[in-house]
Design a protein around this motif. Structure first.
Motif, short mmCIF file in Angstrom:
data_model
loop_
_atom_site.label_atom_id
_atom_site.label_comp_id
_atom_site.label_asym_id
_atom_site.label_seq_id
_atom_site.Cartn_x
_atom_site.Cartn_y
_atom_site.Cartn_z
N TYR A 197 -9.34 4.36 -4.73
CA TYR A 197 -7.92 4.01 -4.73
C TYR A 197 -7.53 3.41 -6.08
O TYR A 197 -8.36 2.90 -6.81
CB TYR A 197 -7.60 2.99 -3.63
N HIS A 198 -6.25 3.48 -6.38
CA HIS A 198 -5.68 2.83 -7.56
C HIS A 198 -5.25 1.44 -7.07
O HIS A 198 -4.41 1.34 -6.17
CB HIS A 198 -4.50 3.64 -8.08
N PHE B 2 0.86 -1.19 0.00
CA PHE B 2 0.00 0.00 0.00
C PHE B 2 0.89 1.23 0.00
O PHE B 2 1.77 1.37 0.84
CB PHE B 2 -0.93 0.02 1.22
N ALA C 155 -1.63 10.27 -2.23
CA ALA C 155 -2.65 10.66 -3.21
C ALA C 155 -1.98 11.12 -4.49
O ALA C 155 -0.94 11.77 -4.47
CB ALA C 155 -3.52 11.76 -2.64
N MET D 61 -11.53 -1.47 -3.31
CA MET D 61 -10.62 -0.33 -3.19
C MET D 61 -10.80 0.64 -4.37
O MET D 61 -10.77 1.85 -4.18
CB MET D 61 -9.17 -0.79 -3.08
N ARG D 62 -10.98 0.12 -5.56
CA ARG D 62 -11.23 0.99 -6.71
C ARG D 62 -12.52 1.79 -6.52
O ARG D 62 -12.55 2.99 -6.80
CB ARG D 62 -11.32 0.16 -7.99
N LYS E 47 -6.62 9.93 -7.03
CA LYS E 47 -6.79 8.71 -6.23
C LYS E 47 -6.23 8.94 -4.83
O LYS E 47 -5.32 9.72 -4.63
CB LYS E 47 -6.07 7.52 -6.88
N HIS E 48 -6.78 8.21 -3.86
CA HIS E 48 -6.39 8.39 -2.45
C HIS E 48 -5.06 7.71 -2.10
O HIS E 48 -4.43 8.05 -1.11
CB HIS E 48 -7.46 7.83 -1.52
N GLY E 49 -4.66 6.72 -2.86
CA GLY E 49 -3.47 5.93 -2.60
C GLY E 49 -3.43 4.78 -3.58
O GLY E 49 -4.30 4.67 -4.46
#
Length: 70
Positions: A47-48, A9, A13, A42-43, A17-19
């Motif tokens: 998130y990516h 992880f 950002a 997560m998508r 995307k958040h992370g």
């Protein structure tokens, strides 16, 4: 660790995307149903989330993600 959670992880950002979550696999590795579900969730959460086969692919994807200013 919960079943299905990605191996890496990156809490940065980028590109809206958040992370970034990365699931690492060998050349012949396959995703489990739990891993596929985790990536989808997560998508949907912004998130990516990707799967990489080998560290070179993961490194290139991290650089690409961090360079995305969109």
């Amino acid at each position: 660790v919960l079943k299905g959670v990605s191996d890496i992880f990156l809490p940065a950002a980028s590109g809206g995307k958040h992370g970034m979550f990365i699931e690492m696999k060998s050349a012949a590795g396959r995703m489990s149903p739990e891993q596929t579900a985790f990536q989808s969730a997560m998508r949907e959460a912004g998130y990516h989330a990707i799967t990489c086969h080998g560290w070179e692919e993961a490194a290139a994807e991290i650089v690409r993600y961090l360079e995305d200013e969109g």
